[in-house]
Design an enzyme around this catalytic site. Structure first.
Site, PDB file in Angstrom:
ATOM      1  N   LYS A  22       3.719   0.758  10.358  1.00 52.05           N
ATOM      2  CA  LYS A  22       3.736   1.958   9.507  1.00 52.05           C
ATOM      3  C   LYS A  22       3.161   3.169  10.245  1.00 52.05           C
ATOM      4  CE  LYS A  22       3.877   0.553   4.664  1.00 52.05           C
ATOM      5  NZ  LYS A  22       3.164   0.605   3.381  1.00 52.05           N
ATOM      6  N   GLU A  49       0.872  -1.181   0.000  1.00 50.72           N
ATOM      7  CA  GLU A  49       0.000   0.000   0.000  1.00 50.72           C
ATOM      8  C   GLU A  49       0.905   1.226   0.000  1.00 50.72           C
ATOM      9  OE1 GLU A  49      -3.555   2.050   2.692  1.00 50.72           O
ATOM     10  OE2 GLU A  49      -2.701   0.105   3.262  1.00 50.72           O
ATOM     11  N   ARG A  58       5.433 -12.914   9.972  1.00 54.80           N
ATOM     12  CA  ARG A  58       5.999 -11.603   9.669  1.00 54.80           C
ATOM     13  C   ARG A  58       7.352 -11.476  10.350  1.00 54.80           C
ATOM     14  NH1 ARG A  58       2.636  -6.746  11.416  1.00 54.80           N
ATOM     15  NH2 ARG A  58       4.620  -5.706  11.128  1.00 54.80           N
TER      16      ARG A  58
END
Length: 727
Positions: free
Chosen positions: A440, A276, A430
């Site tokens: 983020k 994104e 992750r």
């Protein structure tokens, strides 16, 4: 206990589970749902014998997801007792794994899992007798310390469909017949003999043997992508969606849908890296690139770089440009660059169809889009766009991190509801690294509130920050590859493990040079004031003397500079620096001996040191110092700025501090040394060039450098702590 829990326990007991297993099972909602579905599908809601129940329990807990397409066949064979042992069940599962299509041959299936093969007690007795005869001497010697598991394995190798419980009983009986009752000695733990101290040669042989005995790496270690199926195998049932009315939706591709997909792709692997564009990429994205681009490259396929631009309020053109540039820097080449917004018309049409079928509704949003402009006043949600664009782009493997596992049901439900092709979805753990944040939201906060110097601050584990710090993409990819592609979540990787790979790379690629951070003047009193010698210094530690390119020239003159930390007024046994009356060796130069110390007016600050050098190099001091000299009388060495970076956060996991995470920022994470001295060869260094400053660490030229004033970032120190506590 709630009524539905009571009913579940009663149901589980009816298939022969013991009370403890039944009670443990209902504490796990996922296993409870799986086992309940299995019992209903097998048609044994009124109960069954224990052997059948145990096999069904194994299907529900161990083989749930990869058997969905063939479960009706499997349950028929289990309930009818044609499959009645764990070995037969494992063989059946293995057969179905290799036969994704529905039209397999039943006779091949039955042969593969031993249907109809009856192993009599006499067969087991004969096989056990043979095994005991072949291993008799070892059994007699080791008595009840014999590895019974190996004996069981030998019998079952010749009789794979034998009942393991009967085999175990026969083995135990034969052990007793051969050895008799256990003695006190049989129950004692074996004592270790004290080994004699070996001679060095013997130890060397032992070390050599240990190296030779190192097991071969597994296929997954050699090729982390070997865990993923081929595109033509994508007929398996991917998931089950449980509805509130008790019905279950099984999601898998129909053969004609998969055939159409394979015709478009030519059977190649198609993946996508879908960031994104709402911030800069960090090292966690490096793992995602390694998985997505790496799988496509390993299989000779294609990987899209797809911008998941469904949230225009958080997206910027700056981030879009950065992502493409950093993907290329990391060494990956996209097959095609696309945007989710490229498919807004198709997504709109599918949304209308979903509404027409009674499965969706529409909300509104009026934000201009950085890529699509103001053409659309509504935007698709992530859950709607992600799976449909995967399908539209014919993605074969949709790979993402484990936090998206909860969205798997909606992913497949949407594609099923729209009759679209379904990619194979797989989630991996992750990447979590100590002493930093990779959210983020938190990264954006510390950047916008000036806790760091932008998205490419070298203290951040953003890829731009790592690059500015001097880390190479080769080192990052080696680090990520070492992590593997696993589903083990929650582990925190110590940052020292990343630093280990950085050192490994820079040790091979960064030439050596010398810089003095905090200069202390040393006057060589027995060297003429106008004399300057040109000495050879090594760019590489293993440089050959006949290779001129492996050396650079350093001046040696009457005035040299050492680091302030390398001088003390009081000497000690464990100190190898310079002190009054003591000698040290100047790297690539001569031994020098301190003869005098000159203080400033405060009689505390040392202004300069006087020393004599040994031109014959007869002195053999233990200490070796790096240094920089004046290139000509009265001319200072070139000045450079050096930035020393430490961990940005004091705690290994600052996220655990919740709202107090900002208080954990290390105030000493950046130290600027403004007036360091460097050897003259560095004056021509360009932004991004990397060096090892001897005895100090690895450094890279920063973008803040200006003509006449270079700036260096410390990439990593020389000392490697990985393997000494780092995970």
């Amino acid at each position: 206990m709630a009524p539905n829990a009571d009913e579940s326990v009663k149901l589980f007991l009816s298939i022969g589970l013991d009370e403890k297993t039944a009670a443990t099972t209902i504490n796990n909602p996922k296993v409870t749902a799986n086992l309940t579905a299995v019992i209903h599908e097998a048609g044994v809601t009124d109960g069954c014998d224990r052997t059948t129940g145990n096999l069904l329990y194994t299907v529900a807990t161990k083989h749930h997801s990869n058997l969905l397409l063939h479960r009706p066949t499997l349950f028929d064979y289990i309930v009818s007792s044609k499959i009645k042992t764990p070995a037969q069940l494992d063989a059946a599962v293995s057969f179905f794994d290799n036969h994704a299509a529905e039209d397999f041959k039943l006779n091949e299936f039955e042969e593969a899992c031993g249907v109809g093969v009856e192993v009599s007690a006499e067969d087991i007795e004969k096989a056990a007798e043979k095994v005991f005869e072949e291993n008799k001497s070892a059994i007699v010697e080791q008595r009840y310390r014999t590895n019974v598991g190996q004996l069981l394995g030998h019998v079952r190798k010749s009789l794979p469909w034998a009942d393991p419980k009967i085999v175990k009983d026969v083995i135990d009986r034969k052990m007793y017949e051969l050895l008799g009752e256990r003695t006190a000695a049989d129950n004692e733990k074996p004592t270790k003999k004290k080994e004699k101290k070996e001679k060095p040669a013997a130890k060397a042989e032992e070390k050599k043997a240990a190296v030779e005995a190192t097991p071969e790496p597994s296929e997954e270690e050699l090729n982390p992508y070997s865990i993923f199926p081929q595109p033509e195998q994508n007929l398996m049932v991917h998931t089950e969606v449980f509805y509130s009315d008790g019905s279950v939706l099984k999601c898998n591709n129909k053969k004609e849908v998969l055939d159409k997909h394979l015709k478009v792709t030519g059977g190649k692997v198609y993946t996508r890296f879908p960031p994104e564009p709402n911030g800069y990429l960090h090292i966690g994205h490096a793992k995602a690139m390694f998985v997505d681009f790496g799988l496509a490259k390993e299989r000779g396929g294609c990987c899209y770089l797809r911008y998941d631009d469904t949230n225009p309020e958080a997206e910027k053109k700056e981030y879009i440009n950065h992502i493409e540039e950093i993907v290329n820097w990391m060494g990956w080449e996209p097959f095609k660059i696309t945007y989710t917004s490229d498919y807004f018309q198709e997504l709109y049409d599918l949304a209308v169809e979903l509404i027409r079928r009674g499965h969706a509704y529409v909300d509104h949003q009026f934000t201009p889009h950085p890529h699509a402009g103001d053409k659309w006043c509504i935007y698709p949600s992530y859950d709607f766009a992600h799976c449909t664009v995967d399908s539209l782009e014919n993605i074969t493997h949709s790979l993402c991190t484990l936090e998206f596992e909860t969205r798997r049901a909606s992913y497949y439900w949407l594609l099923h509801s729209l009759d679209l092709y379904m990619p194979y979805v797989w989630e991996y753990s992750r990447l979590n690294i100590t002493n930093t944040v990779m959210s983020k939201r938190k990264l954006n906060y510390i950047v916008t509130n000036n806790h760091v110097d932008g998205w490419d601050d070298p203290r951040l584990l953003t890829l731009a920050g790592l690059r500015r710090r001097g880390v190479t993409p080769t080192a990052i990819n080696a680090f990520v590859r070492g992590m593997g592609i696993t589903r083990s979540d929650g582990s925190m990787i110590h940052v020292s493990r990343l630093e280990h790979h950085i050192r490994e790379e820079l040790n091979k690629t960064a030439p050596r040079t010398m810089v003095v951070l905090n200069p202390l003047k040393v006057v060589i009193t027995n060297l003429e004031s106008d004399k300057v010698m040109e000495l050879d210094a090594k760019r590489w530690p293993d440089a050959q003397n006949d290779d001129p390119s492996a050396f650079y020239k350093v001046p040696f003159s009457r005035v040299v500079y050492i680091d302030q930390s390398d001088f003390r007024m009081k000497d000690s046994k464990d100190y190898y620096g310079l002190a009054p009356g003591k000698s040290v060796l100047l790297r690539y130069g001569f031994p020098i001996k301190c003869t005098n110390v000159v203080f400033a007016d405060d009689n505390e600050t040392i202004r300069e040191i006087h020393a004599e050098y040994d031109p014959e190099k007869k002195t053999k001091p233990k200490g070796v110092l790096h240094w920089v000299a004046e290139s000509s009388p009265g001319k200072e060495p070139i000045k450079v700025e050096v930035r020393l970076f430490e961990k940005l956060f004091n705690s290994e996991n600052p996220a655990e501090l919740n709202d107090d995470w900002l208080t954990d920022i290390n105030p000493n994470s950046k130290v600027v040394v403004s007036d360091a001295y460097a050897v003259s060869i560095l004056k021509d260094a360009a932004v991004g060039d990397k060096f090892q400053f001897e005895r100090l660490g690895y450094f890279a030229v920063d973008k803040d450098s200006e003509p006449g004033k270079l700036v260096f970032n410390r990439t990593v120190t020389l000392r490697d702590s990985y393997g000494k506590g780092g995970k």
